[in-house]
Design a protein around this motif. Structure first.
Motif, PDB file in Angstrom:
ATOM      1  N   ALA A  79       0.833  -1.201   0.000  1.00 14.71           N
ATOM      2  CA  ALA A  79       0.000   0.000   0.000  1.00 14.71           C
ATOM      3  C   ALA A  79       0.869   1.254   0.000  1.00 14.71           C
ATOM      4  CB  ALA A  79      -0.921  -0.003   1.221  1.00 14.71           C
ATOM      5  N   ARG A  80       0.264   2.372  -0.339  1.00 21.03           N
ATOM      6  CA  ARG A  80       0.969   3.655  -0.320  1.00 21.03           C
ATOM      7  C   ARG A  80       1.372   3.995   1.115  1.00 21.03           C
ATOM      8  NH1 ARG A  80       2.463   5.159  -5.460  1.00 21.03           N
ATOM      9  NH2 ARG A  80       0.745   4.733  -6.911  1.00 21.03           N
ATOM     10  N   HIS A  81       2.546   4.582   1.275  1.00 20.46           N
ATOM     11  CA  HIS A  81       3.045   4.955   2.587  1.00 20.46           C
ATOM     12  C   HIS A  81       3.268   6.460   2.658  1.00 20.46           C
ATOM     13  CE1 HIS A  81       3.639   0.711   3.282  1.00 20.46           C
ATOM     14  NE2 HIS A  81       4.218   0.925   4.443  1.00 20.46           N
ATOM     15  N   SER A  82       3.154   6.976   3.868  1.00 23.26           N
ATOM     16  CA  SER A  82       3.502   8.371   4.082  1.00 23.26           C
ATOM     17  C   SER A  82       5.014   8.533   3.949  1.00 23.26           C
ATOM     18  CB  SER A  82       3.054   8.805   5.487  1.00 23.26           C
ATOM     19  OG  SER A  82       3.604  10.061   5.819  1.00 23.26           O
ATOM     20  N   ASP A  83       5.438   9.643   3.346  1.00 22.71           N
ATOM     21  CA  ASP A  83       6.872   9.893   3.204  1.00 22.71           C
ATOM     22  C   ASP A  83       7.416  10.713   4.366  1.00 22.71           C
ATOM     23  OD1 ASP A  83       5.639  12.282   2.657  1.00 22.71           O
ATOM     24  OD2 ASP A  83       6.553  12.555   0.674  1.00 22.71           O
ATOM     25  N   GLU A  84       6.612  10.852   5.428  1.00 23.89           N
ATOM     26  CA  GLU A  84       7.068  11.606   6.593  1.00 23.89           C
ATOM     27  C   GLU A  84       8.160  10.834   7.327  1.00 23.89           C
ATOM     28  OE1 GLU A  84       2.852  13.794   7.748  1.00 23.89           O
ATOM     29  OE2 GLU A  84       3.386  11.878   8.641  1.00 23.89           O
ATOM     30  N   PRO A  85       9.155  11.535   7.836  1.00 23.77           N
ATOM     31  CA  PRO A  85      10.220  10.844   8.579  1.00 23.77           C
ATOM     32  C   PRO A  85       9.706  10.343   9.929  1.00 23.77           C
ATOM     33  CG  PRO A  85      10.482  13.214   8.749  1.00 23.77           C
ATOM     34  CD  PRO A  85       9.359  12.988   7.776  1.00 23.77           C
ATOM     35  N   ALA A  86      10.414   9.367  10.493  1.00 21.21           N
ATOM     36  CA  ALA A  86      10.066   8.864  11.819  1.00 21.21           C
ATOM     37  C   ALA A  86      10.233   9.980  12.841  1.00 21.21           C
ATOM     38  CB  ALA A  86      10.948   7.682  12.182  1.00 21.21           C
ATOM     39  N   PRO A  87       9.388  10.036  13.873  1.00 21.76           N
ATOM     40  CA  PRO A  87       9.505  11.089  14.884  1.00 21.76           C
ATOM     41  C   PRO A  87      10.888  11.141  15.526  1.00 21.76           C
ATOM     42  CG  PRO A  87       7.445   9.905  15.140  1.00 21.76           C
ATOM     43  CD  PRO A  87       8.248   9.160  14.124  1.00 21.76           C
ATOM     44  N   ALA A  88      11.504   9.971  15.732  1.00 20.74           N
ATOM     45  CA  ALA A  88      12.829   9.906  16.335  1.00 20.74           C
ATOM     46  C   ALA A  88      13.579   8.718  15.736  1.00 20.74           C
ATOM     47  CB  ALA A  88      12.722   9.763  17.852  1.00 20.74           C
ATOM     48  N   ALA A  89      14.893   8.721  15.916  1.00 26.73           N
ATOM     49  CA  ALA A  89      15.707   7.658  15.341  1.00 26.73           C
ATOM     50  C   ALA A  89      15.344   6.295  15.899  1.00 26.73           C
ATOM     51  CB  ALA A  89      17.187   7.957  15.592  1.00 26.73           C
ATOM     52  N   SER A  90      14.868   6.255  17.143  1.00 23.76           N
ATOM     53  CA  SER A  90      14.547   4.988  17.798  1.00 23.76           C
ATOM     54  C   SER A  90      13.105   4.532  17.579  1.00 23.76           C
ATOM     55  CB  SER A  90      14.803   5.108  19.302  1.00 23.76           C
ATOM     56  OG  SER A  90      13.961   6.108  19.872  1.00 23.76           O
ATOM     57  N   SER A  91      12.287   5.334  16.898  1.00 19.33           N
ATOM     58  CA  SER A  91      10.856   5.035  16.772  1.00 19.33           C
ATOM     59  C   SER A  91      10.600   3.714  16.080  1.00 19.33           C
ATOM     60  CB  SER A  91      10.146   6.160  16.018  1.00 19.33           C
ATOM     61  OG  SER A  91      10.206   7.375  16.736  1.00 19.33           O
ATOM     62  N   GLN A  92      11.294   3.475  14.976  1.00 18.71           N
ATOM     63  CA  GLN A  92      11.087   2.241  14.219  1.00 18.71           C
ATOM     64  C   GLN A  92      11.467   1.026  15.051  1.00 18.71           C
ATOM     65  OE1 GLN A  92      12.625   2.015  10.090  1.00 18.71           O
ATOM     66  NE2 GLN A  92      13.670   0.162  10.738  1.00 18.71           N
ATOM     67  N   ARG A  93      12.625   1.104  15.712  1.00 18.26           N
ATOM     68  CA  ARG A  93      13.081  -0.025  16.519  1.00 18.26           C
ATOM     69  C   ARG A  93      12.132  -0.294  17.690  1.00 18.26           C
ATOM     70  NH1 ARG A  93      17.531   1.873  17.410  1.00 18.26           N
ATOM     71  NH2 ARG A  93      17.292   2.744  19.502  1.00 18.26           N
ATOM     72  N   PHE A  94      11.651   0.771  18.319  1.00 16.86           N
ATOM     73  CA  PHE A  94      10.765   0.589  19.465  1.00 16.86           C
ATOM     74  C   PHE A  94       9.412   0.040  19.028  1.00 16.86           C
ATOM     75  CE2 PHE A  94       8.385   1.637  23.294  1.00 16.86           C
ATOM     76  CZ  PHE A  94       9.320   1.335  24.288  1.00 16.86           C
ATOM     77  N   VAL A 141       3.792   1.121  25.587  1.00 15.35           N
ATOM     78  CA  VAL A 141       3.007   1.819  24.559  1.00 15.35           C
ATOM     79  C   VAL A 141       2.814   3.285  24.942  1.00 15.35           C
ATOM     80  CG1 VAL A 141       0.770   1.917  23.424  1.00 15.35           C
ATOM     81  CG2 VAL A 141       1.845  -0.287  23.798  1.00 15.35           C
ATOM     82  N   LEU A 142       2.625   3.552  26.237  1.00 17.79           N
ATOM     83  CA  LEU A 142       2.498   4.934  26.710  1.00 17.79           C
ATOM     84  C   LEU A 142       3.787   5.705  26.464  1.00 17.79           C
ATOM     85  CD1 LEU A 142       1.005   7.188  28.242  1.00 17.79           C
ATOM     86  CD2 LEU A 142       1.840   6.164  30.381  1.00 17.79           C
ATOM     87  N   TYR A 143       4.911   5.103  26.781  1.00 20.35           N
ATOM     88  CA  TYR A 143       6.209   5.758  26.531  1.00 20.35           C
ATOM     89  C   TYR A 143       6.385   6.042  25.042  1.00 20.35           C
ATOM     90  CZ  TYR A 143      11.197   6.150  25.632  1.00 20.35           C
ATOM     91  OH  TYR A 143      12.413   6.578  25.177  1.00 20.35           O
ATOM     92  N   HIS A 144       6.056   5.069  24.197  1.00 20.99           N
ATOM     93  CA  HIS A 144       6.195   5.235  22.755  1.00 20.99           C
ATOM     94  C   HIS A 144       5.335   6.389  22.254  1.00 20.99           C
ATOM     95  CE1 HIS A 144       6.863   4.152  18.589  1.00 20.99           C
ATOM     96  NE2 HIS A 144       5.574   3.957  18.398  1.00 20.99           N
ATOM     97  N   MET A 145       4.119   6.490  22.766  1.00 19.46           N
ATOM     98  CA  MET A 145       3.222   7.569  22.351  1.00 19.46           C
ATOM     99  C   MET A 145       3.780   8.925  22.771  1.00 19.46           C
ATOM    100  SD  MET A 145      -0.763   8.290  23.424  1.00 19.46           S
ATOM    101  CE  MET A 145      -0.291   8.706  25.116  1.00 19.46           C
ATOM    102  N   ILE A 146       4.166   9.057  24.032  1.00 18.27           N
ATOM    103  CA  ILE A 146       4.670  10.339  24.529  1.00 18.27           C
ATOM    104  C   ILE A 146       5.933  10.748  23.772  1.00 18.27           C
ATOM    105  CG2 ILE A 146       5.670  11.499  26.534  1.00 18.27           C
ATOM    106  CD1 ILE A 146       3.800   9.825  28.287  1.00 18.27           C
ATOM    107  N   HIS A 147       6.834   9.801  23.587  1.00 16.03           N
ATOM    108  CA  HIS A 147       8.080  10.091  22.875  1.00 16.03           C
ATOM    109  C   HIS A 147       7.802  10.509  21.434  1.00 16.03           C
ATOM    110  CE1 HIS A 147      12.355   9.918  22.158  1.00 16.03           C
ATOM    111  NE2 HIS A 147      12.213   9.033  21.182  1.00 16.03           N
ATOM    112  N   SER A 148       6.856   9.830  20.775  1.00 17.66           N
ATOM    113  CA  SER A 148       6.531  10.156  19.388  1.00 17.66           C
ATOM    114  C   SER A 148       5.886  11.529  19.276  1.00 17.66           C
ATOM    115  CB  SER A 148       5.597   9.088  18.801  1.00 17.66           C
ATOM    116  OG  SER A 148       6.213   7.820  18.779  1.00 17.66           O
ATOM    117  N   LEU A 149       5.000  11.848  20.198  1.00 14.51           N
ATOM    118  CA  LEU A 149       4.325  13.148  20.163  1.00 14.51           C
ATOM    119  C   LEU A 149       5.295  14.294  20.441  1.00 14.51           C
ATOM    120  CD1 LEU A 149       0.973  12.287  21.993  1.00 14.51           C
ATOM    121  CD2 LEU A 149       1.293  12.779  19.559  1.00 14.51           C
ATOM    122  N   ARG A 150       6.232  14.066  21.333  1.00 11.64           N
ATOM    123  CA  ARG A 150       7.216  15.110  21.622  1.00 11.64           C
ATOM    124  C   ARG A 150       8.163  15.329  20.450  1.00 11.64           C
ATOM    125  NH1 ARG A 150       9.127  13.769  27.891  1.00 11.64           N
ATOM    126  NH2 ARG A 150       7.299  14.715  28.930  1.00 11.64           N
ATOM    127  N   ALA A 151       8.529  14.242  19.768  1.00  8.37           N
ATOM    128  CA  ALA A 151       9.516  14.343  18.688  1.00  8.37           C
ATOM    129  C   ALA A 151       8.897  14.763  17.361  1.00  8.37           C
ATOM    130  CB  ALA A 151      10.244  13.012  18.522  1.00  8.37           C
TER     131      ALA A 151
END
Length: 366
Positions: free
Chosen positions: A196-211, A285-295
């Motif tokens: 499917a089509r994907h957004s070309d937006e970058p990950a919020p942080a370098a660790s987002s994909q791994r987390f 999941v809470l940590y991931h959300m907060i970290h993503s929203l901040r970044a």
């Protein structure tokens, strides 16, 4: 004023349109497979909760499609069931009508499993023969087909554990069976999402994909723990929350010897670990959300992290309701289905960081 396209440009456009049309068809097919798998997991949960899994004592991959059609055939099936410990120790004296109830649950589960095999294999063969599958997708799709065949064997391996000495199936084999179903589900979704089509937006942080990948692992592990709880009927005891047996950390968690055995065979310990697993997953999941929203609050990835957190919260509430109500069939099935929804969204969220699978027009027939 429009500019006429060259023959080369027209050829590229035709190739692109053909690839996209084929990918759309494959996504629809995999979506149907996912829906059918979801239904199969729900029926499997109901089969477990109604203690129906041992009602069919023979493995007949072909002949077993046809259920008993006469009174004599029903009596033969019941007589086979009378030979196993579950009947002799728990259901002795069960009438034919009572037996039919549990038989139909197990038959329906096996029948739906066979249907999924056809739903996957027949379109796969069609797409393959007509050259609609890109080369890079062939091996993964064949792998899923092979896993489906293996899952059928695992299902019988699980049932066979309860036919001679036990009155139920092995919790280890039950957990293996459920995890394999979830892995097949996740694999189909991973491929479908990649087409499917994907957004070309970058990950919020370098660790987002791994987390995001770590979250998927935690969800799989929590499903495994839930399968152990189901296999030991551990959810029918200690039906209070947040306290368990009157304490935050109940006693006798390691009453069996050796101590590690309690993690797999002590119902109290297994349920307690499943609760702790839920808390750990919720915190992660809470940590991931907060970290993503901040970044990167405005990114698609961050918004998906919020949805994932909400889904985990809903699943936690369903789990608590299921527990305190002493696992009624409806809530038990909803809890299992919601776990698959959480897993599916987590897979889609993780896959979203990788982008669309690069098209290979040259590997598709004209």
């Amino acid at each position: 004023m429009t500019t006429a396209l060259t023959d080369s440009e027209l050829g590229v456009r035709r190739d692109t349109d053909r690839v996209e049309a084929n990918r759309r068809a494959i996504r629809i097919w995999l979506g149907v497979v996912l829906f059918t798998l979801f239904c199969l997991v729900l029926v499997g949960g109901a089969t477990r909760l109604t203690d129906s899994g041992l009602s069919i004592t023979e493995w007949k991959p072909i002949h077993g499609v046809i259920p008993p059609l006469t009174v004599q055939e029903w009596e033969e099936e019941l007589e086979l069931y009378r030979q196993i410990p579950e009947y002799q120790q728990i259901n002795k004296g069960m009438s034919l009508e009572e037996f039919k109830v549990i038989f139909w649950w197990e038959w329906g589960h096996r029948f739906l499993a066979r249907i999924i095999g056809l739903v996957f294999a027949i379109p796969l063969a069609y797409f393959w023969v007509t050259g609609r599958i890109e080369k890079q997708l062939k091996l993964p799709l064949l792998g899923i087909l092979a896993l489906g065949g293996l899952q059928g064997f695992i299902g019988w391996w699980m049932v066979s554990s309860g036919l001679t000495q036990r009155v139920d199936v092995s919790q280890y084999r039950l957990a293996t069976h459920l995890l394999m179903a979830c892995f097949i589900f996740a694999s189909c979704l991973w491929i479908m999402r990649g087409l499917a089509r994907h957004s070309d937006e970058p990950a919020p942080a370098a660790s987002s994909q791994r987390f995001a990948g770590i979250l998927v692992f935690l969800i799989f592990f929590q499903i495994y723990l839930g399968a152990l709880v189901a296999g030991l009927d551990a959810g029918f005891a200690f039906n209070t929350w947040p306290l368990m047996d009157g304490a935050l950390i109940p006693g006798d968690l390691f009453a069996q010897s050796p101590a590690w055995l309690n993690l797999f065979e002590n119902p109290k310990t297994v349920q307690f670990v499943h609760r702790i697993g839920a808390y750990v997953l919720l915190a992660a999941v809470l940590y991931h959300m907060i970290h993503s929203l901040r970044a990167g609050a405005k990114t698609t990835h961050a918004r998906r992290s919020v949805v994932l957190f909400v889904l985990v919260c809903v699943q936690a509430m369903i789990g608590i309701i299921t527990l305190v109500m002493q696992v009624p069939i409806f809530w038990g099935v909803v809890h299992q289905g919601a776990a698959l929804v959480v897993l599916g969204f987590a897979i889609a969220h993780w896959r979203g960081f990788y982008g669309e699978i690069p098209p290979q027009p040259d590997s598709i027939r004209a």
